[in-house]
Write an enzyme that holds these catalytic residues in place. Structure first.
Site, PDB file in Angstrom:
ATOM      1  N   SER A  71       0.869  -1.185   0.000  1.00  0.00           N
ATOM      2  CA  SER A  71       0.000   0.000   0.000  1.00  0.00           C
ATOM      3  C   SER A  71       0.904   1.233   0.000  1.00  0.00           C
ATOM      4  CB  SER A  71      -0.835  -0.053   1.279  1.00  0.00           C
ATOM      5  OG  SER A  71      -1.308   1.215   1.670  1.00  0.00           O
ATOM      6  N   TYR A 114      -2.961  -0.918  10.140  1.00  0.00           N
ATOM      7  CA  TYR A 114      -2.946  -1.197   8.692  1.00  0.00           C
ATOM      8  C   TYR A 114      -1.579  -0.831   8.123  1.00  0.00           C
ATOM      9  CZ  TYR A 114      -4.474  -0.987   3.771  1.00  0.00           C
ATOM     10  OH  TYR A 114      -4.603  -1.171   2.422  1.00  0.00           O
TER      11      TYR A 114
END
Ligand code: NDP
Length: 253
Positions: A143, A156
């Site tokens: 990400s 995350y």
């Protein structure tokens, strides 16, 4: 082109029943691979497998929770029983819970790390014996939070930073087995995951457009090409890399 040909190969895609995972699975199916979808939602998985079966030589699905080691082992067993081999693993399953870091319950932290990071490790470990039989490919999904701090998504971001290092460790360890392990870093992509974020943060949509040089949100279909490249002979000397597919997001200071 032959170097991108996946005929005769079998791909296992976790979380492949929607979003980025399905975008990748469609690319792999179109390039000739048989595809196994591994995710929790049976209705979505069944629909995705039916769609993939029309694009390529065959597809199926198996109910899987990547955070559960026994479920990962069962996923591999079912894939081998159905298709006879595993050549490509896409570790795409992921979740997020957005909130300030000081407010996470330990269960929330563990759930995110358990699916996004431990789950990728468990699937890679469970697939390793099958992958090393003929050489293989592992594609992890990172990400922009693998690179940048995300004040709204500490666990995350930790999981996505971790998956970049996991990628390098597996690439180093498994080069001897002719297994290439790489990581794809998506920018902001229009999927169920980010639909929820856009509901929570009304300014997000426009700020992504402003911050992304390409001037648009990514779409799942943007991941078909990178999936085929990293799954095929075209990337046989590429391993341990993290490749942004982000419309230039990470290139801009
Ligand atoms: P989606 O919510 O559409 O896809 C997530 C997928 O993961 C679903 O198919 C879901 O299926 C599956 N999944 C979740 N938990 C589990 C589990 N425990 N076991 C098996 N499967 C699971 O979101 P995206 O397509 O956006 O996300 C895909 C990946 O891309 C994730 O790793 C995400 O972090 C990453 N990513 C996304 C970005 C974006 O902007 N959209 C940006 C950067 C990275 P089911 O619910 O049926 O289990």
């Amino acid at each position: 082109m032959k170097i991108f040909d996946l005929a005769g190969k079998v791909a296992l895609v976790t979380g492949g029943n929607g979003g980025i995972g399905l975008g990748m699975a469609e690319g792999l199916a179109r390039a000739g691979a048989e595809v196994m979808i591994a995710a929790r939602d049976a209705r979505k998985s069944k629909a995705a497998a039916a769609r993939l079966a029309k694009l390529g030589p065959g597809a199926d699905w198996i109910a899987t929770d990547v955070a559960d080691p026994a479920s990962c082992r069962a996923m591999v067993k079912a894939t081998l029983a159905r298709f006879g081999r595993i050549d490509i693993l896409v570790n795409n399953a992921g979740i997020n819970i957005r909130k300030p870091p000081e407010t996470y319950a330990i269960e929330e932290w563990q759930r995110i790390i358990g699916i996004n990071l431990t789950g990728a490790f468990l699937c890679a470990q469970a697939c390793h014996p099958a992958l090393k039989r003929r050489g293989g490919k592992v594609i992890n999904i990172g990400s922009m939070t693998s690179l940048f701090g995300a004040s709204f998504a500490a666990p995350y971001g930790a999981s996505k930073g971790g998956i970049m290092q996991l990628t390098k460790a597996l690439a180093s360890a498994w080069a001897k087995d002719d297994i290439q392990v790489n990581c794809v870093l998506p920018g902001w992509i229009d999927t169920d995951l980010t639909k929820r974020a856009r509901q929570d943060v009304p300014t997000l949509h426009d700020s992504v457009l402003r911050r992304t040089p390409a001037g648009r949100w990514g779409k799942p279909g943007d991941f078909a090409g990178i999936a085929v490249f990293l799954a095929s002979a075209a990337s046989d000397f590429v391993t341990g890399a993290a490749i942004a597919v982000d419309g230039g997001y990470s290139a801009q200071g």
